[in-house]
Design a protein around this motif. Structure first.
Motif, PDB file in Angstrom:
ATOM      1  N   VAL A  10      27.397  39.028  35.862  1.00  0.00           N
ATOM      2  CA  VAL A  10      28.421  39.725  35.096  1.00  0.00           C
ATOM      3  C   VAL A  10      28.831  41.013  35.810  1.00  0.00           C
ATOM      4  CG1 VAL A  10      28.893  40.978  32.950  1.00  0.00           C
ATOM      5  CG2 VAL A  10      27.739  38.763  32.873  1.00  0.00           C
ATOM      6  N   VAL A  11      27.825  41.762  36.325  1.00  0.00           N
ATOM      7  CA  VAL A  11      28.116  43.012  37.033  1.00  0.00           C
ATOM      8  C   VAL A  11      28.969  42.744  38.274  1.00  0.00           C
ATOM      9  CG1 VAL A  11      27.100  44.897  38.363  1.00  0.00           C
ATOM     10  CG2 VAL A  11      26.104  44.252  36.170  1.00  0.00           C
ATOM     11  N   ALA A  12      28.637  41.687  39.014  1.00  0.00           N
ATOM     12  CA  ALA A  12      29.394  41.347  40.216  1.00  0.00           C
ATOM     13  C   ALA A  12      30.842  41.012  39.867  1.00  0.00           C
ATOM     14  CB  ALA A  12      28.734  40.177  40.940  1.00  0.00           C
ATOM     15  N   GLN A  13      31.023  40.265  38.763  1.00  0.00           N
ATOM     16  CA  GLN A  13      32.378  39.916  38.334  1.00  0.00           C
ATOM     17  C   GLN A  13      33.158  41.165  37.919  1.00  0.00           C
ATOM     18  OE1 GLN A  13      31.389  37.077  35.256  1.00  0.00           O
ATOM     19  NE2 GLN A  13      31.675  35.317  36.627  1.00  0.00           N
ATOM     20  N   LEU A  14      32.475  42.070  37.227  1.00  0.00           N
ATOM     21  CA  LEU A  14      33.123  43.308  36.808  1.00  0.00           C
ATOM     22  C   LEU A  14      33.486  44.173  38.011  1.00  0.00           C
ATOM     23  CD1 LEU A  14      31.006  44.243  33.658  1.00  0.00           C
ATOM     24  CD2 LEU A  14      33.365  43.432  33.707  1.00  0.00           C
ATOM     25  N   GLN A  15      32.592  44.230  38.990  1.00  0.00           N
ATOM     26  CA  GLN A  15      32.877  45.008  40.205  1.00  0.00           C
ATOM     27  C   GLN A  15      34.106  44.462  40.926  1.00  0.00           C
ATOM     28  OE1 GLN A  15      29.039  44.685  42.162  1.00  0.00           O
ATOM     29  NE2 GLN A  15      28.538  46.820  41.677  1.00  0.00           N
ATOM     30  N   LYS A  16      34.199  43.155  40.994  1.00  0.00           N
ATOM     31  CA  LYS A  16      35.342  42.526  41.650  1.00  0.00           C
ATOM     32  C   LYS A  16      36.634  42.838  40.900  1.00  0.00           C
ATOM     33  CE  LYS A  16      36.898  38.068  43.471  1.00  0.00           C
ATOM     34  NZ  LYS A  16      36.561  36.627  43.640  1.00  0.00           N
ATOM     35  N   GLU A  17      36.569  42.793  39.572  1.00  0.00           N
ATOM     36  CA  GLU A  17      37.753  43.078  38.766  1.00  0.00           C
ATOM     37  C   GLU A  17      38.162  44.541  38.886  1.00  0.00           C
ATOM     38  OE1 GLU A  17      40.905  42.295  35.995  1.00  0.00           O
ATOM     39  OE2 GLU A  17      39.748  41.153  37.461  1.00  0.00           O
ATOM     40  N   VAL A  18      37.179  45.446  38.905  1.00  0.00           N
ATOM     41  CA  VAL A  18      37.486  46.872  39.071  1.00  0.00           C
ATOM     42  C   VAL A  18      38.145  47.118  40.424  1.00  0.00           C
ATOM     43  CG1 VAL A  18      36.457  49.160  39.382  1.00  0.00           C
ATOM     44  CG2 VAL A  18      35.729  47.720  37.479  1.00  0.00           C
ATOM     45  N   THR A  19      37.642  46.459  41.462  1.00  0.00           N
ATOM     46  CA  THR A  19      38.227  46.597  42.799  1.00  0.00           C
ATOM     47  C   THR A  19      39.669  46.101  42.810  1.00  0.00           C
ATOM     48  OG1 THR A  19      36.081  46.357  43.893  1.00  0.00           O
ATOM     49  CG2 THR A  19      38.039  45.892  45.214  1.00  0.00           C
ATOM     50  N   ARG A  20      39.891  44.958  42.169  1.00  0.00           N
ATOM     51  CA  ARG A  20      41.245  44.405  42.119  1.00  0.00           C
ATOM     52  C   ARG A  20      42.199  45.361  41.412  1.00  0.00           C
ATOM     53  NH1 ARG A  20      44.579  41.693  38.736  1.00  0.00           N
ATOM     54  NH2 ARG A  20      43.068  41.819  37.028  1.00  0.00           N
ATOM     55  N   LEU A  21      41.783  45.887  40.268  1.00  0.00           N
ATOM     56  CA  LEU A  21      42.637  46.796  39.517  1.00  0.00           C
ATOM     57  C   LEU A  21      42.868  48.098  40.275  1.00  0.00           C
ATOM     58  CD1 LEU A  21      41.164  46.274  35.929  1.00  0.00           C
ATOM     59  CD2 LEU A  21      43.352  45.438  36.809  1.00  0.00           C
ATOM     60  N   SER A  22      41.834  48.571  40.940  1.00  0.00           N
ATOM     61  CA  SER A  22      41.971  49.789  41.743  1.00  0.00           C
ATOM     62  C   SER A  22      42.943  49.576  42.892  1.00  0.00           C
ATOM     63  CB  SER A  22      40.599  50.214  42.278  1.00  0.00           C
ATOM     64  OG  SER A  22      40.718  51.337  43.132  1.00  0.00           O
ATOM     65  N   ASP A  23      42.843  48.415  43.543  1.00  0.00           N
ATOM     66  CA  ASP A  23      43.750  48.116  44.650  1.00  0.00           C
ATOM     67  C   ASP A  23      45.191  47.983  44.163  1.00  0.00           C
ATOM     68  OD1 ASP A  23      41.921  48.155  46.746  1.00  0.00           O
ATOM     69  OD2 ASP A  23      41.350  46.062  46.445  1.00  0.00           O
ATOM     70  N   GLN A  24      45.384  47.356  43.025  1.00  0.00           N
ATOM     71  CA  GLN A  24      46.732  47.255  42.461  1.00  0.00           C
ATOM     72  C   GLN A  24      47.337  48.639  42.252  1.00  0.00           C
ATOM     73  OE1 GLN A  24      46.684  45.000  38.835  1.00  0.00           O
ATOM     74  NE2 GLN A  24      46.722  43.014  39.864  1.00  0.00           N
ATOM     75  N   GLU A  25      46.550  49.543  41.705  1.00  0.00           N
ATOM     76  CA  GLU A  25      47.057  50.893  41.452  1.00  0.00           C
ATOM     77  C   GLU A  25      47.330  51.639  42.748  1.00  0.00           C
ATOM     78  OE1 GLU A  25      48.432  54.216  39.419  1.00  0.00           O
ATOM     79  OE2 GLU A  25      48.210  52.107  38.864  1.00  0.00           O
ATOM     80  N   VAL A 104      55.566  45.303  40.014  1.00  0.00           N
ATOM     81  CA  VAL A 104      54.667  44.176  39.754  1.00  0.00           C
ATOM     82  C   VAL A 104      53.877  43.938  41.032  1.00  0.00           C
ATOM     83  CG1 VAL A 104      54.465  41.738  39.158  1.00  0.00           C
ATOM     84  CG2 VAL A 104      56.260  43.131  38.102  1.00  0.00           C
ATOM     85  N   VAL A 105      52.567  44.185  40.989  1.00  0.00           N
ATOM     86  CA  VAL A 105      51.726  44.120  42.194  1.00  0.00           C
ATOM     87  C   VAL A 105      50.645  43.061  42.006  1.00  0.00           C
ATOM     88  CG1 VAL A 105      50.114  45.387  43.670  1.00  0.00           C
ATOM     89  CG2 VAL A 105      52.131  46.548  42.723  1.00  0.00           C
ATOM     90  N   ASP A 106      50.452  42.248  43.035  1.00  0.00           N
ATOM     91  CA  ASP A 106      49.398  41.235  43.032  1.00  0.00           C
ATOM     92  C   ASP A 106      48.610  41.339  44.331  1.00  0.00           C
ATOM     93  OD1 ASP A 106      49.929  39.501  40.555  1.00  0.00           O
ATOM     94  OD2 ASP A 106      51.914  39.630  41.484  1.00  0.00           O
ATOM     95  N   VAL A 107      47.285  41.446  44.184  1.00  0.00           N
ATOM     96  CA  VAL A 107      46.378  41.604  45.325  1.00  0.00           C
ATOM     97  C   VAL A 107      45.657  40.287  45.567  1.00  0.00           C
ATOM     98  CG1 VAL A 107      44.404  42.899  46.226  1.00  0.00           C
ATOM     99  CG2 VAL A 107      46.073  44.038  44.746  1.00  0.00           C
ATOM    100  N   ASN A 108      45.466  39.931  46.837  1.00  0.00           N
ATOM    101  CA  ASN A 108      44.776  38.668  47.128  1.00  0.00           C
ATOM    102  C   ASN A 108      43.286  38.747  46.794  1.00  0.00           C
ATOM    103  OD1 ASN A 108      43.618  40.092  49.268  1.00  0.00           O
ATOM    104  ND2 ASN A 108      44.437  38.774  50.872  1.00  0.00           N
ATOM    105  N   ALA A 109      42.609  37.612  46.843  1.00  0.00           N
ATOM    106  CA  ALA A 109      41.218  37.531  46.407  1.00  0.00           C
ATOM    107  C   ALA A 109      40.288  38.381  47.260  1.00  0.00           C
ATOM    108  CB  ALA A 109      40.758  36.069  46.427  1.00  0.00           C
ATOM    109  N   ASP A 110      40.647  38.592  48.527  1.00  0.00           N
ATOM    110  CA  ASP A 110      39.802  39.372  49.424  1.00  0.00           C
ATOM    111  C   ASP A 110      40.122  40.857  49.400  1.00  0.00           C
ATOM    112  OD1 ASP A 110      38.557  37.022  50.287  1.00  0.00           O
ATOM    113  OD2 ASP A 110      40.075  36.684  51.841  1.00  0.00           O
TER     114      ASP A 110
END
Length: 258
Positions: A10-25, A104-110
């Protein structure tokens, strides 16, 4: 799976989501900062927002400026020469405001690349006090445009990778868009080095108002998961079949994904 293993997942998934949202911003902020620099003709600062990747480019008015050298030729060469007599920064009495909105911003999986769509609504012109000293004379105009851009993360920093700006429409301030003359802003037609501040190559099917073809979306429909059909991106005359319209616009892709 133990409770600890489940928690780690769960923590790993949350970290990935936080990174994605941070990158979008961060990407969204990058585009906004681009707009603030451009508004004040800070073209050196604009150019430094771009990647050094060989596939970096700017597409504008039917021309493509390739690489960091092409980016500098457009902003520091062409724009600075035309608008501010070659200086870096504004000149008295010249307005060039174009906010970057509806991002509208979309970041890739990596989290290494991203795509973004933004709208610009420009108000521009000169003050009457400089009509005899600025080469544009006394002029006021409107402009609306769409960006469909790509971004790349280099050494942990997001940069503009491929900026594709479609200046959708122009209009004089007094008469408005209903009376825009054809070829109001001529498409680029001569390439570098024949034109010292020209693009490296010309793009196919450029468009300006009253052409209302849709700039393709980098994203799929958020509910259906389907891209808009090519024929629906076209703009035939009222009551005519889409096949009578100019071909749909396309978005160029980089030669390399590296």
């Amino acid at each position: 799976m133990t409770d600890i293993e489940e928690l780690k997942k769960v923590v790993a998934q949350l970290q990935k989501e936080v990174t994605r949202l941070s990158d979008q911003e961060e990407v969204r902020k990058l585009q906004y900062k681009y707009g603030y620099y451009l508004d004040k003709c800070l073209y050196k600062e604009v150019a430094e927002l771009f990647s050094d990747h060989p596939d970096t480019c700017v597409e504008f008015l039917g021309g493509r400026y390739n690489g960091k050298a092409g980016v500098k030729r457009l902003y520091i060469g062409r724009f600075a020469k035309v608008f501010v007599n070659g200086r870096n920064g504004p000149v008295h009495g010249f307005l060039l405001d174009h906010p970057q909105i509806q991002g509208v911003v979309d970041v890739n999986a990596d989290s290494t690349r991203a795509k973004g769509r933004f709208r610009s609504m420009m108000s521009a012109g000169t003050h009457e006090s400089v009509k005899d000293t600025h080469p544009r004379g006394l002029v006021q105009w409107w402009e609306g445009g769409i960006y469909e851009n790509e971004y790349i993360k280099e050494d942990g920093v997001w940069k503009i990778f491929r900026l594709k700006y479609f200046p959708f429409w122009h209009a004089t301030f007094d008469k408005g868009w209903s009376h825009t003359k054809p070829n109001y802003v001529p498409f680029l037609s001569t390439t570098f080095p024949e034109d010292p501040i020209g693009p490296d190559e010309l793009c196919s099917n450029p468009m300006l108002w009253p052409d209302t073809r849709v700039v393709p979306f980098h994203y799929e429909h958020p509910v259906t998961g389907v891209q808009v059909a090519d024929d629906d991106l076209r703009a035939p005359h009222f009551g005519k079949d889409s096949s009578t319209s100019a071909p749909p616009l396309t978005l160029s892709e980089p030669a390399s994904q590296a």
